[in-house]
Scaffold this motif. Structure first.
Motif, mmCIF file in Angstrom:
data_model
loop_
_atom_site.group_PDB
_atom_site.id
_atom_site.type_symbol
_atom_site.label_atom_id
_atom_site.label_comp_id
_atom_site.label_asym_id
_atom_site.label_seq_id
_atom_site.Cartn_x
_atom_site.Cartn_y
_atom_site.Cartn_z
ATOM 1 N N UNK A 100 -12.867 -13.084 -2.140
ATOM 2 C CA UNK A 100 -13.906 -14.086 -1.878
ATOM 3 C C UNK A 100 -15.100 -13.319 -1.130
ATOM 4 N N UNK A 101 -14.574 -12.196 -0.087
ATOM 5 C CA UNK A 101 -15.289 -11.596 0.438
ATOM 6 C C UNK A 101 -16.000 -10.345 -0.379
ATOM 7 N N UNK A 102 -15.645 -10.077 -1.605
ATOM 8 C CA UNK A 102 -16.021 -9.233 -2.463
ATOM 9 C C UNK A 102 -15.349 -8.112 -2.295
ATOM 10 N N UNK A 103 -14.028 -7.997 -1.682
ATOM 11 C CA UNK A 103 -13.619 -6.507 -1.557
ATOM 12 C C UNK A 103 -12.045 -6.682 -2.256
ATOM 13 N N UNK A 104 -11.558 -5.419 -2.339
ATOM 14 C CA UNK A 104 -9.985 -5.503 -2.959
ATOM 15 C C UNK A 104 -9.059 -5.049 -1.997
ATOM 16 N N UNK A 105 -7.800 -5.240 -2.119
ATOM 17 C CA UNK A 105 -6.911 -4.707 -1.203
ATOM 18 C C UNK A 105 -7.010 -3.183 -0.672
ATOM 19 N N UNK A 106 -7.214 -2.372 -1.397
ATOM 20 C CA UNK A 106 -7.289 -1.037 -1.228
ATOM 21 C C UNK A 106 -8.707 -0.832 -0.268
ATOM 22 N N UNK A 107 -9.393 -1.867 -0.281
ATOM 23 C CA UNK A 107 -10.700 -1.657 0.622
ATOM 24 C C UNK A 107 -10.569 -2.248 1.855
ATOM 25 N N UNK A 108 -9.054 -2.869 2.057
ATOM 26 C CA UNK A 108 -9.115 -3.467 3.302
ATOM 27 C C UNK A 108 -7.884 -2.841 3.997
ATOM 28 N N UNK A 109 -7.943 -2.685 5.653
ATOM 29 C CA UNK A 109 -7.000 -2.025 6.160
ATOM 30 C C UNK A 109 -5.514 -2.774 6.196
ATOM 31 N N UNK A 128 2.295 -14.993 -2.244
ATOM 32 C CA UNK A 128 1.551 -14.731 -0.824
ATOM 33 C C UNK A 128 0.504 -13.580 -0.845
ATOM 34 N N UNK A 129 0.934 -12.581 -1.596
ATOM 35 C CA UNK A 129 0.211 -11.368 -1.975
ATOM 36 C C UNK A 129 -1.023 -11.534 -2.664
ATOM 37 N N UNK A 130 -0.812 -12.581 -3.738
ATOM 38 C CA UNK A 130 -1.909 -12.860 -4.635
ATOM 39 C C UNK A 130 -3.013 -13.725 -3.745
ATOM 40 N N UNK A 131 -2.534 -14.381 -2.508
ATOM 41 C CA UNK A 131 -3.299 -15.347 -2.049
ATOM 42 C C UNK A 131 -4.062 -14.424 -0.975
ATOM 43 N N UNK A 132 -3.527 -13.233 -0.846
ATOM 44 C CA UNK A 132 -4.268 -12.201 0.036
ATOM 45 C C UNK A 132 -5.434 -11.560 -0.689
ATOM 46 N N UNK A 133 -5.024 -11.361 -1.846
ATOM 47 C CA UNK A 133 -6.037 -10.583 -2.896
ATOM 48 C C UNK A 133 -7.249 -11.571 -2.994
#
Length: 261
Positions: free
Chosen positions: A236-245, A226-231
């Motif tokens: 796809x949006x050109x971002x990484x997890x640490x750039x998302x809240x 599931x976490x890999x799916x979130x990543x």
């Protein structure tokens, strides 16, 4: 060198340990230094099985066999026993513990064989001088596995919860005790209560015919998937997890979870 696979492997091991011409690294090893590799190889065998990878399984079984050969060689150098002694001992044990196959005992189903197997192990422990119910359970087992074995052994003499509901009641009790320790935040007390909580969870799994190891392994796989799916969704949006809240990642997590149903 002989073409017999087992003899060839034993010859390779002897050459590696040769005090004059052997490999310097291999000559320096002993039981203690090799033990972690043995454990690691056993886990890699299990990993190959879980991945249903025959090629990897063949390779990993070879690595694990080499560990057996290594320990047997170390023992032979000390005059304790040889690889042949190891093979003979396990062969004799399997014959002794399967009289319904190799002897005159009546046929057994799986349940009967499990009961007879444990009874034979108890007799063997007694003959080795063990008298306590919990004797013979290795202290080096992973903690979840050891907890399961300790509780299972105690359950055989009646020291057990009557049903899963009773274990859930105990779980509520342990959660309350952990919660009560949080304000003081004493590290030793917190760890003590965490340990009690884990132990009860292992027993809950046992009463439900599962193991803590298998349940946690399944949860680990699910979390990773599931976490890999979130990543991936963020990538796809050109971002990484640490750039998302956290809120955004939680929302994506719920979407992934819902998509799996």
């Amino acid at each position: 060198m002989t073409n017999d696979p087992t003899a060839r492997l034993l010859a390779v091991m002897a050459a590696l340990r040769d005090p004059v011409s052997g490999c310097p690294w291999d000559r320096e090893q002993d039981f203690v230094s090799i033990a972690p590799y043995t454990v690691e190889e056993a886990y890699e065998v299990a990993d190959a099985i879980m991945k249903n990878d025959p090629s990897a399984l063949r390779a990993e079984l070879g690595d694990l066999l080499f560990q057996v050969v290594y320990h047997a060689r170390l023992a032979e150098e000390r005059g304790w026993f040889t690889f042949d002694d190891v093979a003979t001992a396990i062969t004799n044990k399997m014959i002794r513990r399967h009289p319904h196959v190799f002897g005159a005992a009546a046929p057994r189903d799986t349940t009967a064989q499990t009961t007879a197997w444990e009874a034979e192990k108890s007799r063997e422990r007694a003959s080795d001088g063990a008298s306590g119910v919990l004797d013979g359970i290795a202290t080096t087992l992973p903690a979840l596995s050891r907890a399961h074995k300790l509780a299972s052994r105690a359950a055989r003499v009646g020291f057990d919860w009557p049903n899963p509901a009773a274990v859930l009641d105990k779980l509520d009790e342990e959660i309350a005790e952990l919660r009560a320790e949080l304000p003081g935040a004493n590290p030793d007390r917190i760890e003590d209560e965490l340990g009690d909580l884990f132990f009860v969870l292992v027993n809950l799994a046992r009463k439900l015919d599962h193991t803590g190891d298998s349940a946690l392994a399944r949860a680990n796989t699910k979390f990773e998937r599931r976490f890999r799916a979130v990543e991936h969704a963020l990538a796809v949006q050109g971002r990484t997890p640490d750039q998302a809240g956290l809120d955004e990642m939680e929302d994506l997590w719920r979407q992934v979870k819902e998509a799996e149903r």
